[in-house]
Structure formats: C-alpha cells, structure tokens
Scaffold this active site. Sequence first.
Site, PDB file in Angstrom:
ATOM      1  N   ILE A  42      10.959   2.608   7.146  1.00 37.60           N
ATOM      2  CA  ILE A  42       9.535   2.477   7.435  1.00 37.60           C
ATOM      3  C   ILE A  42       9.082   1.032   7.273  1.00 37.60           C
ATOM      4  O   ILE A  42       8.331   0.503   8.087  1.00 37.60           O
ATOM      5  CB  ILE A  42       8.708   3.406   6.520  1.00 37.60           C
ATOM      6  CG1 ILE A  42       8.972   4.871   6.867  1.00 37.60           C
ATOM      7  CG2 ILE A  42       7.220   3.099   6.626  1.00 37.60           C
ATOM      8  CD1 ILE A  42       8.522   5.282   8.253  1.00 37.60           C
ATOM      9  N   GLY A 185      -9.761   6.285   2.871  1.00 33.16           N
ATOM     10  CA  GLY A 185      -8.843   5.769   1.854  1.00 33.16           C
ATOM     11  C   GLY A 185      -8.898   4.257   1.804  1.00 33.16           C
ATOM     12  O   GLY A 185      -8.810   3.596   2.846  1.00 33.16           O
ATOM     13  N   ALA A 273      -5.579   7.215   5.389  1.00 37.25           N
ATOM     14  CA  ALA A 273      -4.765   6.426   4.456  1.00 37.25           C
ATOM     15  C   ALA A 273      -4.985   6.990   3.060  1.00 37.25           C
ATOM     16  O   ALA A 273      -5.548   6.335   2.180  1.00 37.25           O
ATOM     17  CB  ALA A 273      -5.165   4.956   4.528  1.00 37.25           C
ATOM     18  N   HIS A 449      -0.346 -31.298  -6.939  1.00 39.25           N
ATOM     19  CA  HIS A 449      -1.682 -31.511  -6.382  1.00 39.25           C
ATOM     20  C   HIS A 449      -1.563 -32.176  -5.018  1.00 39.25           C
ATOM     21  O   HIS A 449      -0.756 -33.088  -4.849  1.00 39.25           O
ATOM     22  CB  HIS A 449      -2.492 -32.410  -7.314  1.00 39.25           C
ATOM     23  CG  HIS A 449      -3.830 -32.795  -6.772  1.00 39.25           C
ATOM     24  ND1 HIS A 449      -4.918 -31.955  -6.824  1.00 39.25           N
ATOM     25  CD2 HIS A 449      -4.246 -33.927  -6.134  1.00 39.25           C
ATOM     26  CE1 HIS A 449      -5.958 -32.544  -6.253  1.00 39.25           C
ATOM     27  NE2 HIS A 449      -5.577 -33.751  -5.834  1.00 39.25           N
TER      28      HIS A 449
END
Length: 470
Positions: A42, A185, A273, A449
């Site tokens: 799946i 859902g 869902a 950064h």
Amino acid sequence: MADTQFDVIVVGGGPGGYVAAIRAAQLGMKAAVVEREHLGGICLNWGCIPTKALLRSSEIGHILHNLDAYGFSAKDISFDLKKVVKRSRDVAKQLSSGVGHLLKKNKVTVIDGQGKLAGTDGKLRKLEVTKDGKSAGTYTAKHVILATGARARTLPGMEPNGKTIVTYKEAMVPETMPKKLLVIGSGAIGMEFASFHHDMGAEVTVVEVVDRILPAEDAEISAFALKQFTKQGMKIHTGAKVHKLEATAKGAKAEIEVKGKKETLEVDRVILAVGIVGNVEDIGLDGTKVKVEKTHVVTNEWMETGEPGVYAIGDLTGPPWLAHKASHEGVLCVEKIAGVKGLHPLNTNLVPGCTYCRPQIASVGMTEAQAKEKGHELKVGKFPFIGNGKAIALGEPEGMVKTIFDAKTGEFLGAHMIGAEVTELIQGYGVAMTLETTEAELMHTIFPHPTLSEMMHESVLDAYGRAIHF
C-alpha cells in the site's frame, strides 16, 4: 535446499515485508516474498509515495496562486488533473519496480500470489499459495513472517460506493476535481486529502468525532493546525457525528450533528478516513495459536506470535500504522531469528510520525499531556517560525517547534513541530532521543545558519529560558 524450501518466507511485499526479506538474505538466509498484487504494498502504490506526489502538485498550485509575493505574475493558471494523477501513478510504478530490482539483486525469490499458512511439515512451516483461485504451489520454511498490512476501515451506514463516497484508494485516482468535498476523519490521511483538494481549488469540509483534529498529535499542535486550516478557508467541525450518509444523483448527502445542532451537507464527493483494519483474513490463522485482537495480530516484543515459527510485523500488528515502523520491525524480527547480538525491542515512543498537509506536522516521543500523565515534571520550549530568518525568506512564517524535557533529569521526552518542511527536520530529534541525549548536548550542538533547523536549537534553549531570537 529445494526450490520450494526456504529459511524465511515473508507473506506480503510492502515496506515491512520486502525489507525483512532483503535483510534475511543479507544475513545468509534463503528468503522469499509472497505478494498478491504490487511489490511495495500500500505504501509505495496507494499510500505514502503517490500521496506525496499529489501533494507536491497541490503545493505548486498554491505557489502559483501566490506568485506576486515573490515578484512574479502569471495569467490563466490551470491544471490538468489527468496529468497530475498520471505523475503520481508513474512515481509509484517507478518505485514498485525498484523494489523488484532490489529483491532480485539480493537473490530473494518473489512468489506471485496469495499466501496462507497450511500447518507444518516436520519442523517446517507450510505455506499454500494461490493465484486467481488456483493453486500456485506449496512452500515450506523454518520461519514465516506475516506482513499483510491493513486496509481502510468502513463503518455501518457509511459504506463507500467507489465513485462519490470513497476511501483513500479511489481518492488517489480522481477523474474529476470535486467542487465540494467532505472528509470524514481528521487523522493524517484525512487532513492530507483535505489539504490536497483545498489547494487544488475545492471547497473542503472536515468532520471529526472527537473534540480536536489530528487527535494523535500534541494538543497545542492540533490547535495551531486548526487555526491554519480555518484561516485557509476549510470548514472544520469537531465533536461532530455523521448520522446518515447516502449517495445522490449529483454526489452525496450527509446528515451531521455538531454540538447538538443538525445540518445537511450536499457535496460532490466524500472521502472516508476513519481508520484502518488489519488484513487478518484468508492467511490461515484459523486453527493456529495466533491471537487476533481488534483485527490485528498480537505479538511479543520480537514480533513472535503464539504459533511457533510464525511472526507478524507492520500494520498487521497495530499502531503506529507507519511504513518506517514496519521496516524497522522487519529488520528486527529477522535479526532476532538470525541470532544477531545486541538487539533492543522496538520502542514505539521513538517512532516519528509525519503528516504532509500544508502546513506539515511532525512529532516524536511523548506529547505534553502524556508526559504529565506519566508523572514527569516538565520544562517545555517553544519557538515560532516568525523568529527564524530562513522561514521568513521562504515566505513560510507560520509554524512552531515545541520540545519537552524532564525538569529533574534533562531527559528529552518529546518534540512536536508544525510548519514548512518539518517532516524533513524531525529525524534530528529522533536521533537525539535514540542516543538518549539530554538538553545539555542539544544546547551545545551547533546548528547551521540560515536554516529552519535553527528553530530546533532555539526551542531547546527556550525550555531553559535561554532562547536568543524570540
């Protein structure tokens, strides 16, 4: 050893099954995978991967409709849904083919068909394989690993018809884009489809029976997500019940109740869902000592079932229903079989979870509520995206990073994030928790950064009153 006899046979070729088979082969075992449909299961074919391809398209659609913020303009922006779906299917096909190549490379035998336990042959487990209702052979192995996965749950009165009332599988290959969509859902699957359709132009309504969306997440993250989805224009009803759902000539009609008030919604499509159930049928469990609870196979910490020589991994064994959890279990199960030293049982608290809606959500470890329930005194840090230079430069100032520590020991208990690309950041916290890192090591780590990852550092600093940039 005969061509039909193996050390390990795995039933199911999803991310748990194929990984287990490859690891078994690496450890010198003769291994086979029985798969009835598509290698990759799946996840690769109808879940994790193709949904991310769809969401990438909707993300681009969102950017195209906001080009002015970046100094661009475009006219007559449109999309071809057939091409959007085809790209998603092509990505799935490419990766499924790749799994076949990996199995071949590792000399794993692939057996095409449905595998079913069929008793024993001396000290070996027997497995019958059928294809299209006909026998495709009988195989034996010292060890059989069940990795048959799970499927969408359906509730009485809310059965899908495959056209206007659908589950995730049909929702993956829409022929048309609905103008109005109802999602029942609000877990990861529900919110990903809601996000995709909303960014593709649909009017989206989400109905959730409990009192908040994304109920598995930290409550503060759920609240932040609700605020963002509502701001985008989604209609979200929590604490809601669906009393009736039926197909109509034009789509579907739902009768819902929200805080005592009933209303009728008429939409073009409904996506269900409401959870998943394990694929425990037709794999030969009857007459064995394999125990099934709430559609999932029960195992011990080493994925052993109550039947000697039979193991179970992945979605078949219950939550968390995640591909990476299945893969880890597959490796752990096989290594235990092989006698590898120094193994540790899976700690589900260290399994990160990701939801790829807009904004993205990622978490690992305990929520704040769970940590309090376990009796921890806490130090909690938070840092907003608006305080991060890279987030502002990307045009993604909405989001936050939350970290949770034990106030006495500095133990890193959990991390929860919402915002752009947090699904690519959470692994850093996963590594830290696996290494049993405390706040001290995280504080002393140098983060580059300008990056979004600096917020991970700042959130830890904030838990101890030391945040610099907010």
